[in-house]
Write a protein that holds these residues in place. Structure first.
Motif, PDB file in Angstrom:
ATOM      1  N   ILE A 144       0.861  -1.189   0.000  1.00  0.00           N
ATOM      2  CA  ILE A 144       0.000   0.000   0.000  1.00  0.00           C
ATOM      3  C   ILE A 144       0.896   1.239   0.000  1.00  0.00           C
ATOM      4  N   THR A 145       0.687   2.089  -0.973  1.00  0.00           N
ATOM      5  CA  THR A 145       1.545   3.249  -1.176  1.00  0.00           C
ATOM      6  C   THR A 145       1.608   4.123   0.071  1.00  0.00           C
ATOM      7  N   GLY A 146       2.817   4.490   0.459  1.00  0.00           N
ATOM      8  CA  GLY A 146       2.998   5.337   1.630  1.00  0.00           C
ATOM      9  C   GLY A 146       2.513   6.755   1.403  1.00  0.00           C
ATOM     10  N   ASP A 147       2.230   7.438   2.492  1.00  0.00           N
ATOM     11  CA  ASP A 147       1.680   8.797   2.413  1.00  0.00           C
ATOM     12  C   ASP A 147       2.608   9.752   1.655  1.00  0.00           C
ATOM     13  N   GLU A 148       3.905   9.578   1.845  1.00  0.00           N
ATOM     14  CA  GLU A 148       4.858  10.504   1.220  1.00  0.00           C
ATOM     15  C   GLU A 148       4.746  10.469  -0.300  1.00  0.00           C
ATOM     16  N   MET A 149       4.469   9.297  -0.867  1.00  0.00           N
ATOM     17  CA  MET A 149       4.395   9.174  -2.323  1.00  0.00           C
ATOM     18  C   MET A 149       3.117   9.783  -2.902  1.00  0.00           C
ATOM     19  N   LEU A 150       2.166  10.140  -2.031  1.00  0.00           N
ATOM     20  CA  LEU A 150       0.868  10.631  -2.504  1.00  0.00           C
ATOM     21  C   LEU A 150       0.702  12.137  -2.311  1.00  0.00           C
ATOM     22  N   ARG A 151       1.756  12.815  -1.884  1.00  0.00           N
ATOM     23  CA  ARG A 151       1.621  14.234  -1.574  1.00  0.00           C
ATOM     24  C   ARG A 151       1.367  15.086  -2.811  1.00  0.00           C
ATOM     25  N   ASN A 152       1.728  14.574  -3.982  1.00  0.00           N
ATOM     26  CA  ASN A 152       1.515  15.331  -5.211  1.00  0.00           C
ATOM     27  C   ASN A 152       0.261  14.887  -5.966  1.00  0.00           C
ATOM     28  N   LYS A 153      -0.526  14.016  -5.372  1.00  0.00           N
ATOM     29  CA  LYS A 153      -1.783  13.598  -5.984  1.00  0.00           C
ATOM     30  C   LYS A 153      -2.759  14.775  -6.023  1.00  0.00           C
ATOM     31  N   LYS A 154      -3.683  14.729  -6.989  1.00  0.00           N
ATOM     32  CA  LYS A 154      -4.736  15.736  -7.013  1.00  0.00           C
ATOM     33  C   LYS A 154      -5.583  15.615  -5.752  1.00  0.00           C
ATOM     34  N   PHE A 155      -5.924  16.761  -5.166  1.00  0.00           N
ATOM     35  CA  PHE A 155      -6.714  16.805  -3.932  1.00  0.00           C
ATOM     36  C   PHE A 155      -6.039  15.983  -2.830  1.00  0.00           C
ATOM     37  N   ALA A 156      -4.714  16.141  -2.742  1.00  0.00           N
ATOM     38  CA  ALA A 156      -3.923  15.332  -1.810  1.00  0.00           C
ATOM     39  C   ALA A 156      -4.357  15.521  -0.365  1.00  0.00           C
ATOM     40  N   GLU A 157      -4.936  16.705  -0.050  1.00  0.00           N
ATOM     41  CA  GLU A 157      -5.353  16.948   1.333  1.00  0.00           C
ATOM     42  C   GLU A 157      -6.499  16.027   1.757  1.00  0.00           C
ATOM     43  N   TYR A 158      -7.144  15.372   0.794  1.00  0.00           N
ATOM     44  CA  TYR A 158      -8.241  14.453   1.102  1.00  0.00           C
ATOM     45  C   TYR A 158      -7.810  12.989   1.059  1.00  0.00           C
ATOM     46  N   VAL A 159      -6.539  12.722   0.792  1.00  0.00           N
ATOM     47  CA  VAL A 159      -6.049  11.340   0.779  1.00  0.00           C
ATOM     48  C   VAL A 159      -6.126  10.761   2.190  1.00  0.00           C
ATOM     49  N   GLN A 160      -6.623   9.553   2.315  1.00  0.00           N
ATOM     50  CA  GLN A 160      -6.687   8.900   3.614  1.00  0.00           C
ATOM     51  C   GLN A 160      -5.284   8.505   4.076  1.00  0.00           C
ATOM     52  N   THR A 161      -5.096   8.411   5.369  1.00  0.00           N
ATOM     53  CA  THR A 161      -3.799   7.999   5.894  1.00  0.00           C
ATOM     54  C   THR A 161      -3.514   6.547   5.518  1.00  0.00           C
ATOM     55  N   TRP A 162      -2.244   6.181   5.540  1.00  0.00           N
ATOM     56  CA  TRP A 162      -1.873   4.791   5.231  1.00  0.00           C
ATOM     57  C   TRP A 162      -2.586   3.833   6.181  1.00  0.00           C
TER      58      TRP A 162
END
Length: 406
Positions: free
Chosen positions: A251-269
């Motif tokens: 499962i992708t770590g949080d650090e790798m998802l910081r540049n995703k669109k709407f990253a502030e809504y990404v759930q925690t690992w």
């Protein structure tokens, strides 16, 4: 909230058409799925639905040693999740886990059942696991209960399936007449084949299966991938001294998802990992107590490393945090099979190239369909992934309505 409101509901679908493809599944199952989803949608909270499909999916002479055709099973599961996705888009129903009001969290379960099988009047179901994660109707009736609603299909085959289930489930739950809901069925065709019928090629199962993803706002595309991987598990026989089969999920770590669109809504690992394990518990856990206690699976939680065991210790689910494109596939040599989607098939090739550099055996790569979010109702291997079911779209919807940020 009333206790019944938090229970899942059950939709019993009769035997699939032959051949199984996008159009035949849509004709057979769309009316029933639409009726159940419409009934469960409510503005006051989320609902859950188990879609159980009766089909003679397993082959093998002995109960405890079974096999299946993975390509056929995958097409069936993908087709049903595809119909659910399109219907939910049309009906404005959320599909993700814990989606809140007007959402229905649906899970597709395959039940091994032969329409010609008959049970004696004195038969009492008992949990009987086999070498796969798919169970028979008697085991399903023993381990899956209680329900909010039970939807049955208004057809000859639908009546046969529901009557068999209710007979086997007798005494597990007291049901009111209002909880038994009859829904319209579709058109099921079975084309005659020339010559003697032949069994589909059976797929090898594996003691260690791996896949990876972000699993943000767990949705039907994720559920298809996780189910497809589970179908490849070689589950040890009960009492076998062999170690448990391992389902390793990167499962992708949080650090790798910081540049995703709407990253502030990404759930925690941690939340994403828990949702993966809780979803898999619906496919893997078998208990004579059903889920009436509402207890969640026991998860051993360490930083970036969650583990849970099922079926008396014969299945181990291991969620690990990954910080690159390879994850455990290049750190755990004994993995045998890798599950990818059409969108990530190049990753499977890259993994095997990397393993070859290390002198390790190549993984068997299995590809699942990509679910299309558009109203084409198609589960596809297309190279155009613009309309696929996506966590990005879910995050965008939450941002638009001012949902809570993670």
């Amino acid at each position: 909230m009333a206790q019944d409101d938090v229970r899942p509901s059950l939709l019993l679908l009769p035997y699939p058409p032959d051949p199984v493809n996008r159009d035949s599944l849509d004709a057979a199952y769309r009316p029933s799925l639409k009726a159940a989803l419409s009934k469960l949608k409510r503005p006051t909270g989320a609902a859950r639905l188990i879609v159980a499909v009766a089909c003679p999916v397993l082959h093998g002479q002995f109960l405890r040693s079974k096999s299946l055709s993975w390509p056929e099973a995958q097409v069936l599961v993908a087709g049903i999740y595809g119909i659910i996705s399109v219907l939910c888009a049309q009906l404005a129903i959320g599909t993700e886990v814990n989606g809140g009001p007007n959402s229905v969290d649906s899970t597709v379960v395959l039940i091994d059942d032969d329409r010609n099988k008959r049970y004696a009047d004195e038969f009492r179901p008992a949990i009987e696991p086999n070498s796969t994660v798919i169970v028979d109707m008697a085991t399903f009736a023993s381990a899956y209960f209680p329900w909010n609603f039970i939807f049955s299909v208004r057809s000859e085959l639908g009546f046969q399936v529901s009557q068999t289930y209710l007979k086997l489930a007798e005494g597990r739950q007291s049901l009111l007449q209002s909880q038994l809901v009859s829904v319209d069925g579709g058109l099921t065709l079975n084309l005659a084949k020339n010559g003697s019928p032949s069994l589909p090629t059976q797929t090898s199962t594996y003691p260690a299966v791996c896949l990876g993803g972000t699993f943000d706002y767990l949705h039907p595309g994720h559920k298809l991938l996780l189910t497809a991987g589970a179908l490849l598990l070689q589950v040890p026989r009960r009492g076998d001294p062999s170690p448990p089969c391992r389902y390793i999920i990167g499962i992708t770590g949080d650090e790798m998802l910081r540049n995703k669109k709407f990253a502030e809504y990404v759930q925690t690992w941690e939340e994403r990992a828990r949702n993966v394990i809780i979803f898999l518990a619906q496919l893997l856990e078998l208990s004579p107590r059903g889920w009436k206690d509402g207890t969640l699976p026991q998860i051993e939680e360490k930083d970036g490393d969650f583990t849970a065991t099922f079926r008396q210790g014969t299945i181990q689910v291991h969620c690990v945090r990954i910080q690159d494109a390879f994850g455990p596939t290049i750190t755990v040599e004994d993995i045998k099979a890798l599950v990818v989607s059409g969108e990530t098939r190049s990753g499977g090739q890259a993994v095997n190239e990397k393993r070859a550099e290390q002198g390790w055996h190549a993984l068997e790569v299995f590809e699942v369909d990509v679910l299309d979010a558009e109203v084409s109702d198609e589960a596809t291997k297309t190279e155009n992934f613009a309309s696929k079911i996506s966590s990005t779209a879910i995050r965008q919807q939450r941002a638009a309505r001012g949902g809570t940020k993670i």
